[in-house]
Enzyme design. Structure first.
Site, PDB file in Angstrom:
ATOM      1  CD  GLU A  47      47.196   8.473 -30.013  1.00 41.30           C
ATOM      2  OE1 GLU A  47      48.343   8.452 -30.472  1.00 41.30           O
ATOM      3  OE2 GLU A  47      46.896   8.019 -28.889  1.00 41.30           O
ATOM      4  CG  ASN A  48      42.635   2.849 -29.539  1.00 39.25           C
ATOM      5  OD1 ASN A  48      42.757   3.739 -28.700  1.00 39.25           O
ATOM      6  ND2 ASN A  48      42.473   1.584 -29.195  1.00 39.25           N
TER       7      ASN A  48
END
Length: 211
Positions: A47-48
């Site tokens: 997700e980052n």
């Protein structure tokens, strides 16, 4: 005899297929990266803003600047690419991720998931879990069968705050595997860890399931 965390991760990795885009959650799911079959080509997403994560680094490969969403160090592949957080969540919310493998504190017999907070304990926020269960096509959960007090984690109903309702497709615990063919059907007991038996699994499981 229960499956180890590595064995649970290896079992989850067997569900990966060529061409899959896969998100791995924090905890046991991160180990899945080490058990992807050599003949299966998947792209791991974090997700980052990382697309194409490699396996966990050996001690001499650690680079503190390369971390996943759980702040664990990772390795790159020759095809690794980086995006903004907005683009990363666009992949998730847009339905472009085939499978997410997540940890959990509780799963209900109807596939509800609780994995982001315990009331009264400090929590930094839900992270990407709610987006993942809403946007990813299929959800597999890896978790211990019971908590530290011996209470079943596969329950009739979740007692902790929901991450998502009716979102879990498969559960792999250290004692057994449960799966359902669709989200209208009950979970079925698919596999039992060596040394365990169906009667023992039934006694340690609050949720209704079929055999």
């Amino acid at each position: 005899m229960a499956w180890t965390r590595d064995e649970m991760a290896s079992l989850a990795a067997q569900d990966l297929s060529d061409g899959f885009y896969v998100n791995l959650g924090i905890g046991i799911p991160t180990l899945v990266a080490n058990y992807i079959p050599a003949d299966v080509d998947v792209t791991l997403q974090s997700e980052n803003g990382i697309l194409g994560l490699g396996p966990f680094p050996l001690d001499n490969e650690v680079d503190a600047d390369l971390i996943n969403a759980g702040k664990q160090t990772i390795t790159e592949l020759d095809r690794t690419s980086y995006t903004s957080s907005a683009d990363s969540f666009g992949m998730i919310r847009g339905g472009h991720i085939d499978l997410s493998i997540l940890g959990a504190m509780e799963v209900s017999e109807t596939g509800d998931l609780a994995n982001w907070m315990v009331p009264g304990k400090m929590v930094k926020g839900p992270g990407g879990a709610m987006d993942l269960v809403a946007g990813v096509r299929r959800i597999t959960v890896l978790m211990d069968h019971v908590d530290k007090a011996g209470v079943a984690k596969f329950r009739k109903a979740c007692t902790l705050p929901f991450t998502g309702r009716n979102v879990v497709d498969k559960i792999i615990t250290n004692f057994a595997i449960f799966e359902r063919p669709d989200r209208e059907s009950p979970f079925q007991l698919k596999k039992i860890a060596p040394g365990m038996d169906a009667e023992g699994i039934r006694k340690m499981t609050e949720a209704h399931y079929t055999e």
